[in-house]
Design a protein around this motif. Structure first.
Motif, PDB file in Angstrom:
ATOM      1  N   ASN A   1      74.661  26.638  37.213  1.00  0.00           N
ATOM      2  CA  ASN A   1      75.690  26.651  38.254  1.00  0.00           C
ATOM      3  C   ASN A   1      76.505  25.371  38.281  1.00  0.00           C
ATOM      4  N   ARG A   2      75.914  24.290  37.818  1.00  0.00           N
ATOM      5  CA  ARG A   2      76.676  23.039  37.725  1.00  0.00           C
ATOM      6  C   ARG A   2      77.675  23.101  36.559  1.00  0.00           C
TER       7      ARG A   2
ATOM      8  N   GLU B   1      63.847  27.082  37.683  1.00  0.00           N
ATOM      9  CA  GLU B   1      64.716  26.848  38.839  1.00  0.00           C
ATOM     10  C   GLU B   1      65.742  25.767  38.540  1.00  0.00           C
ATOM     11  N   GLN B   2      65.297  24.711  37.865  1.00  0.00           N
ATOM     12  CA  GLN B   2      66.242  23.639  37.523  1.00  0.00           C
ATOM     13  C   GLN B   2      67.243  24.123  36.472  1.00  0.00           C
TER      14      GLN B   2
ATOM     15  N   GLU C   1      69.961  25.732  38.331  1.00  0.00           N
ATOM     16  CA  GLU C   1      70.807  24.688  38.942  1.00  0.00           C
ATOM     17  C   GLU C   1      71.804  24.149  37.914  1.00  0.00           C
TER      18      GLU C   1
END
Length: 436
Positions: free
Chosen positions: A328-329, A321-322, A325
């Motif tokens: 997308n960053r 999940e990270q 993240e």
């Protein structure tokens, strides 16, 4: 260079992680003031003196001694000869790639549409190809026949009437594969020009170079600056920064494969970026060991080493999940999901130029022959930009045809809104068509 400094190691749990990542990702795509003023000077000279200025700058920057534009024009026979004379293996590879690129882009082609309302009013959209586009193909250090195919084939599929290509030939060196690709892709005219002068010639036209409606294709900082400067006079595809790859691995992919995937982008130039993210610390260590072992075997070792030292990273995160993240960053140009269930992970990806799913899908396949376009948004612009495609070579016109009843219904609404904006001629124009 010691193992410690070949590539940065980051962990999301580190207190300075956000700062270090931001520093790694920072890329100033805009050129400095000095480059901007030199480019402005070149553009002004080309607008004023046409061919003469183009010849003068081309001789200076590419170390040539041309006296007429005819010497910088590459004719159709020359392109055909290049295609006929390249080794069979290369010719067949070009044909295979071109066909796959064509088939993929055929599926992108938008259609015109319209619909009728109950009162007979017709609304719709008309899709039209651009008349003429200019393709910039880099020359010199690296020559990219694949870039010719990726820019010209979608333009053809879109229905563009004329494709004009510019490619610099420093020291008179012509890349035969680039010319062969131009022939195969149906490029109509080719000029041995590069730099800001080529962009200016395409944007404004000269006695010999026809003015185009849009300029596409990558180039150096002078080309990028010139494209930005002429935007508005012509369309452009994007302001491209250095190449990037972000690989996410769950630990199940051969570390040697991943090291080479990182190298494949790092070898473009010293500013290219290669990042690997994993939640498996041992796996990251294994990839780092592969990097150290395989680096000395590369022909472009010095470039790769510099790229990894400047902008590369191995990032340890807390879990899948990270990792999403982080994707997308970063909003990478190329994203490899080297995981067991790539399609499920891709569901969470909002920002990426191209997504390569699964352990067997090396990013390099997309560079050449998978089919999707390799002209992709860089430097985080995948947040709002898309790969080059058929739609970039077309424009849309709105269609509106009112029936008498429609003119009455719409006219009453338009009249009220126009008078609300104090635009009474607008209102009266609508009111003229109202039923009394």
């Amino acid at each position: 260079m010691s193992q410690m400094t070949t590539i940065a190691r980051l962990a999301t749990r580190d207190t300075d992680f956000d700062t270090r990542l931001a520093s790694l990702l920072a890329w100033e795509g805009v050129s400095d003031h000095e480059i901007g003023s030199r480019v402005a000077e070149i553009i002004a000279a080309v607008r004023q003196r046409g061919d003469d200025a183009v010849i003068e700058y081309t001789n200076r920057f590419d170390r040539l001694s041309a006296t007429a534009m005819s010497e910088l024009t590459i004719g159709a026979e020359r392109l055909e000869a290049a295609f006929a004379n390249v080794p069979t293996e290369q010719r067949e590879a070009l044909q295979h790639a071109a066909e796959r690129i064509r088939l993929y882009h055929e599926r992108q082609k938008p259609e015109s549409w319209q619909y009728s309302e109950p009162d007979g009013t017709v609304l719709g959209q008309k899709v039209t190809a651009l008349d003429r586009v200019g393709i910039y193909v880099p020359g010199g250090k690296a020559a990219y026949p694949s870039s010719v195919l990726m820019n010209a084939v979608p333009a053809h599929v879109a229905g563009v009437r004329e494709i004009v290509m510019v490619v610099p030939t420093p020291d008179g060196i012509v890349n035969e594969l680039v010319l062969a690709a131009a022939h195969l892709a149906g490029v109509d005219r080719v000029f041995a020009l590069g730099g800001a002068q080529a962009v200016a010639a395409l944007a404004y036209g000269t006695q010999s170079v026809p003015r185009v409606d849009k300029i596409v294709g990558p180039g150096n900082i002078y080309v990028a600056t010139a494209k930005r400067a002429v935007f508005g006079q012509v369309g452009i595809d994007m302001i491209a920064g250095p190449s990037e790859i972000l690989v996410v691995s769950d630990g199940g992919t051969d570390p040697d494969w991943l090291a080479m995937d990182l190298f494949s982008q790092a070898e473009h130039d010293e500013d290219a970026q290669a990042i690997l993210v994993s939640w498996d610390a041992e796996h990251l260590a294994a990839v780092e060991a592969s990097i150290e072992r395989l680096l000395p075997t590369l022909e472009r070792e010095a470039i790769v080493r510099e790229s990894l030292a400047r902008r590369g990273a191995l990032i340890l995160c807390e879990g899948p999940e990270q990792a999403v993240e982080l994707i997308n960053r970063i909003a990478p140009e190329h994203l490899e999901l080297s995981v067991e269930a790539p399609q499920a992970m891709a569901e969470g990806v909002r920002h990426a130029g191209a997504i390569f799913m699964g352990r067997y899908t090396a990013e390099v396949l997309g560079d050449y022959c998978a089919g999707p376009n390799h002209v992709l948004p860089t430097s985080g612009t995948a947040r709002f930009s898309s790969p080059l495609g058929v739609y970039d070579f077309q424009k849309r016109s709105s269609l509106i045809q009112c029936s008498p009843e429609g003119a009455d219904t719409l006219g009453r609404t338009a009249s009220v809104l126009a008078r609300g904006e104090s635009l009474t001629a607008h209102a009266r124009s609508a009111e003229n068509r109202l039923k009394r």
